[in-house]
Design a protein around this motif. Structure first.
Motif, PDB file in Angstrom:
ATOM      1  N   PHE A 255       0.837  -1.201   0.000  1.00  0.00           N
ATOM      2  CA  PHE A 255       0.000   0.000   0.000  1.00  0.00           C
ATOM      3  C   PHE A 255       0.873   1.253   0.000  1.00  0.00           C
ATOM      4  O   PHE A 255       0.622   2.203  -0.753  1.00  0.00           O
ATOM      5  N   VAL A 256       1.905   1.252   0.826  1.00  0.00           N
ATOM      6  CA  VAL A 256       2.809   2.402   0.904  1.00  0.00           C
ATOM      7  C   VAL A 256       3.551   2.589  -0.416  1.00  0.00           C
ATOM      8  O   VAL A 256       3.713   3.712  -0.917  1.00  0.00           O
ATOM      9  N   ALA A 257       4.001   1.491  -1.007  1.00  0.00           N
ATOM     10  CA  ALA A 257       4.757   1.568  -2.261  1.00  0.00           C
ATOM     11  C   ALA A 257       3.912   2.168  -3.380  1.00  0.00           C
ATOM     12  O   ALA A 257       4.446   2.836  -4.283  1.00  0.00           O
ATOM     13  N   ARG A 258       2.597   1.962  -3.334  1.00  0.00           N
ATOM     14  CA  ARG A 258       1.704   2.459  -4.388  1.00  0.00           C
ATOM     15  C   ARG A 258       1.103   3.815  -4.066  1.00  0.00           C
ATOM     16  O   ARG A 258       0.312   4.349  -4.856  1.00  0.00           O
ATOM     17  N   SER A 259       1.445   4.375  -2.910  1.00  0.00           N
ATOM     18  CA  SER A 259       0.819   5.612  -2.451  1.00  0.00           C
ATOM     19  C   SER A 259       1.765   6.788  -2.595  1.00  0.00           C
ATOM     20  O   SER A 259       2.889   6.764  -2.089  1.00  0.00           O
ATOM     21  N   LYS A 260       1.302   7.803  -3.272  1.00  0.00           N
ATOM     22  CA  LYS A 260       2.101   9.006  -3.448  1.00  0.00           C
ATOM     23  C   LYS A 260       2.210   9.761  -2.125  1.00  0.00           C
ATOM     24  O   LYS A 260       1.244   9.869  -1.379  1.00  0.00           O
ATOM     25  N   ALA A 261       3.389  10.258  -1.833  1.00  0.00           N
ATOM     26  CA  ALA A 261       3.653  11.161  -0.710  1.00  0.00           C
ATOM     27  C   ALA A 261       3.781  10.456   0.647  1.00  0.00           C
ATOM     28  O   ALA A 261       3.907  11.118   1.667  1.00  0.00           O
TER      29      ALA A 261
END
Length: 328
Positions: free
Chosen positions: A211-217
């Motif tokens: 989830f973090v890897a796919r989330s901007k910022a």
């Protein structure tokens, strides 16, 4: 009238009388406010307001060790014994607690948000004493509400966990607060600037890393990263994150420290960030002049040993307020 809001018993701090600032302690100089007093006007200068969030309902829902409901009292008891280094101009107020044993986590978070908004309107910098990390979502909502509609609140979280879990099935809990912030930002058509410091890989599943890897910022440093990098490189990461940000909310989950330093937490840790390093990094964040409020959460007195965890939490508050008072 603010809901779920209760003033503190003034005898709590066991106040003595000492007019000499060279020997006075926090418990002697902390003042009290009733936020329901309609005559209150915005304060001048740099002043702080302590508010307790007496709930660990989110910890219970998240299958953690309950007990953080007693955290605000334990932290206050340790703060009261610390020497006063803030001079004559800076004031620290204790405005009381958000409390409601028969209220839902969502209701208590909404009540905390209104208190935080009230503090910001009065030009008081909130210091929220948790409580479970469900504290964070209410604190965030209150700070965000105090900003202009087009302004964004960046978040820095000292934590062993991402706390980005989905909540569609379990409902909100201590592990979902930052996912709720993420979703709110999406609704405002904004990115969610979120930096987590102290992540422990063995405490977070691959879904969260994905989830973090796919989330901007969203950015993070593991506890191991911080150990290898050291103070200066960590501060470079923080400075890059803060570039372009005007308003920052800081939250400190005491489980970012190992059990040797913080045994009394909701989710005990075998590994953790060194408190001395964490303190230097926290002071660097405070020196940015961008903090709008901070909290210390997950202190669980029933699991503490000789108040080690509560004392560390109070010590972090002691040093952060010194820097914030200098920044103004």
């Amino acid at each position: 009238m603010l809901e779920d809001y209760y003033q503190l018993d003034r005898s709590y701090y066991h106040r003595g009388i000492d007019d000499n600032l060279y020997t006075a302690k926090w418990g002697m100089l902390i003042q009290f406010l009733d936020l329901n007093d309609p005559s209150l006007q915005p304060f001048e200068g740099t002043n702080f307001a302590l508010v307790g969030f007496k709930s660990d309902k989110g910890v219970y829902i998240n299958n953690g060790r309950v007990g953080a409901v007693e955290g605000p009292g334990a932290i206050r008891a340790q703060l009261a014994k610390l020497p006063w280094h803030l001079g004559e101009q800076v004031k620290v107020y204790d405005v009381g607690d958000i409390d409601g044993p028969n209220r839902s986590l969502e209701q208590l978070q909404a009540s905390l948000a209104k208190v935080v908004k009230r503090l910001r309107d009065l030009n008081l910098q909130p210091i929220v004493l948790g409580g479970g990390h469900g504290t964070a979502y209410g604190h965030y909502q209150g700070l965000q509400a105090s900003l202009e509609p087009n302004q964004q609140l960046a978040v820095i979280n000292f934590d062993a966990h991402f706390d980005l879990r989905p909540y569609d099935q379990t409902g909100p809990n201590s592990g979902t607060g930052f996912r709720q912030m993420f979703d709110e930002s999406l609704q405002r058509q904004q990115v969610f600037p979120y930096l987590i410091l102290g992540i422990q890989e063995h405490n977070n599943n691959l879904f969260l890393f994905d989830f973090v890897a796919r989330s901007k910022a969203i950015q993070f440093l593991t506890g191991t990263d911080m150990y290898k990098m050291g103070y200066q490189e960590i501060c470079q990461v923080i400075d890059q994150f803060l570039e372009g940000q005007e308003h920052v909310y800081l939250t400190i989950d005491m489980d970012c420290f190992s059990a040797a330093n913080a045994p009394g937490v909701s989710a005990i840790q075998s590994l953790g960030v060194d408190p001395n390093l964490a303190l230097l990094v926290l002071q660097h964040i405070a020196a940015s002049g961008k903090l709008r409020g901070f909290d210390v959460v997950e202190v669980s007195p029933p699991h503490d040993i000789d108040n080690h965890t509560a004392n560390l939490a109070a010590t972090l508050i002691f040093y952060l307020t010194q820097v914030l008072a200098q920044v103004g």
